[in-house]
Write a protein that holds these residues in place. Structure first.
Motif: not given
Length: 219
Positions: A136-157
């Motif tokens: 569900m968290w992933l779905m929220e990221q895909v639906m509501w977060n911009s790609m730059d934020r998702r890339v930043a989150a992935f790199l930090l993780e």
């Protein structure tokens, strides 16, 4: 270490139940990149990670991958044994992201013991709830977060998982995790590089300013 030390409710099982699980165990050592579960009606069995790292992901009709979650030491994967859960059919695959040692628990044995043991049934439901929350968290990221934020989150993780700021990872791999095209990831990484957050070189992304990346992720 023994299986009993990795299975948190071992002491809550009866001697007979412990014997049934022990008798069904298969120990495996797999190399990075190995496919452990192919999705669909494949009922591999439950996977308990002894050491290493696994990746659970779904594959779109267009061939794009999206990472659902990762599995680390002591994590148990239920969805590799879809036949255990009658009402849930996750068409997903599981691969080894690192050389991994694990145990495979027979799906039939586990299913039978779930009907006998309240602690095992409760433990299984807790894991299912946790995995559902991750999806569900992933779905929220895909639906509501911009790609730059998702890339930043992935790199930090990824940096936190590996314990390094210099990541040996390709744009294609990042795209597979995020369920997008390589060109999109390349564009986002170049933007982050232009903002001084990362440095790019062939097959490498180096995090230069984690504070800025964190601010972008949380924006």
């Amino acid at each position: 270490m023994e299986f009993s030390e990795y299975f948190p409710i071992w002491d809550q099982l009866t001697p007979g139940q412990r014997e049934a699980i022990s008798g069904s165990l298969v120990s495996r050592a797999v190399k990075k990149g190995a496919i452990l579960h192919g999705g669909g009606t494949d009922c591999t069995g439950l996977l308990l990670v002894k050491s290493g790292q696994l990746r659970a992901y779904i594959l779109s009709r267009e061939g794009r991958e999206v990472t659902l979650y990762r599995l680390f030491d002591r994590d148990l994967c239920l969805f590799s044994a879809s036949c255990v859960m009658r009402s849930i059919q996750f068409d997903m695959a599981i691969t080894a992201e690192k050389d991994t040692e694990l145990w495979v628990i027979s799906a039939d044995v586990y299913k039978q013991l779930m009907e006998q043991s309240a602690p095992l049934s409760n433990y299984t439901n807790e894991i299912m709830a946790a995995r559902f929350s991750e999806v569900m968290w992933l779905m929220e990221q895909v639906m509501w977060n911009s790609m730059d934020r998702r890339v930043a989150a992935f790199l930090l993780e990824e940096s936190a998982i590996e314990g390094v700021s210099r990541l040996s990872i390709t744009h294609e791999t990042i795209a597979n995790h995020l369920g997008t095209h390589r060109e999109v990831v390349t564009r986002m990484l170049r933007y982050l590089q232009g903002e001084g957050m990362v440095r790019l070189s062939r097959g490498v992304v180096e995090l230069l300013d984690e504070k800025k990346l964190t601010a972008l992720r949380d924006a």
